[in-house]
Design a protein around this motif. Structure first.
Motif, mmCIF file in Angstrom:
data_model
loop_
_atom_site.group_PDB
_atom_site.id
_atom_site.type_symbol
_atom_site.label_atom_id
_atom_site.label_comp_id
_atom_site.label_asym_id
_atom_site.label_seq_id
_atom_site.Cartn_x
_atom_site.Cartn_y
_atom_site.Cartn_z
ATOM 1 N N LEU A 197 8.947 -4.279 -6.361
ATOM 2 C CA LEU A 197 8.343 -3.518 -5.261
ATOM 3 C C LEU A 197 8.497 -4.266 -3.941
ATOM 4 C CD1 LEU A 197 5.076 -2.184 -6.943
ATOM 5 C CD2 LEU A 197 7.085 -0.854 -6.279
ATOM 6 N N ASP A 213 -1.289 -1.558 -7.376
ATOM 7 C CA ASP A 213 -0.265 -0.992 -6.498
ATOM 8 C C ASP A 213 -0.882 -0.219 -5.339
ATOM 9 O OD1 ASP A 213 0.457 -1.135 -9.360
ATOM 10 O OD2 ASP A 213 2.469 -0.671 -8.630
ATOM 11 N N TYR A 252 -1.575 -2.963 -3.022
ATOM 12 C CA TYR A 252 -0.383 -3.745 -2.737
ATOM 13 C C TYR A 252 0.582 -3.012 -1.793
ATOM 14 C CZ TYR A 252 4.098 -5.955 -3.246
ATOM 15 O OH TYR A 252 5.313 -6.525 -2.977
ATOM 16 N N PHE A 312 5.940 -6.371 -9.497
ATOM 17 C CA PHE A 312 5.536 -6.645 -8.124
ATOM 18 C C PHE A 312 6.691 -7.195 -7.286
ATOM 19 C CE2 PHE A 312 1.220 -6.764 -10.086
ATOM 20 C CZ PHE A 312 0.709 -5.680 -9.386
#
Length: 195
Positions: free
Chosen positions: A154, A38, A41, A151
């Motif tokens: 997010l 993260d 990312y 993911f």
């Protein structure tokens, strides 16, 4: 040391090779690395919201492959590889407590909560899954659901709300996901002991 590692990981987001770094960090996070993907990312997806889903897919695939590597480490190389890694991160005692008290159902729950909220760290669960012999196909499906869900959520949040959601994600999403994970764990134990 940890802050330096965090800052170095964050600096990778600005590089042309950021996608390769994202894949690498997502892979090793699931088996041996301390810093979550993260960290890389989020800045990548914020700087290029049009690629948020692409980055989510890269992180998911690499994370699942890393989880498979963690499963194999736990299953075939526990003493030689997994134990020293767990001791290095100070997770060995936590791991041994989980190992002695975990059945397949609890591992499934931990894989989902770990993939979604990092509780416990994903590397602990992937290695533990291999050690106790969780079915590899089941493990892969659950890893795809848990990591992909994280993911993709997010990516959706970042695409929909952009920069204002970043502060919320960085400061509160872990807490909310942790609370959801705690509720799932409590529901698991309630169902297990009620039936």
């Amino acid at each position: 040391m940890l802050r330096g590692l965090y800052d170095w990981t964050l600096s990778l987001a600005a590089r042309k090779s950021a996608e390769w770094w994202l894949a690498f960090i997502a892979f090793v996070e699931s088996s041996v690395f301390l810093v979550p993907a993260d960290v890389l990312y989020l800045p990548m997806a914020l700087s290029r919201p049009d690629r948020a889903y692409r980055y989510a897919l890269i992180a998911t695939v690499a994370s699942v492959l890393g989880g498979i590597a963690g499963w194999f480490i736990g299953h075939y190389a526990y003493e030689a590889v997994a134990k020293p890694v767990l001791e290095f991160y100070g997770k060995y005692d936590e791991f041994e407590a989980l190992r002695t008290s975990s059945g397949i159902g609890f591992i499934v729950l931990m894989l989902i909560t770990s993939g979604a909220a990092h509780l416990p760290p994903i590397k602990v669960v992937t290695i533990l899954s291999g050690v106790i012999g969780v079915n590899l196909l089941l493990f892969i499906v659950l890893a795809i659901v848990a990591r992909g869900g994280r993911f993709l959520l997010l990516a959706w949040l970042l695409r929909r709300y952009g920069e204002p959601i970043r502060d919320f994600i960085e400061k509160r999403l872990g807490l909310l996901a942790g609370a959801a994970a705690a509720i799932l764990i409590l529901l698991y134990f309630a169902a297990k002991y009620a039936l």
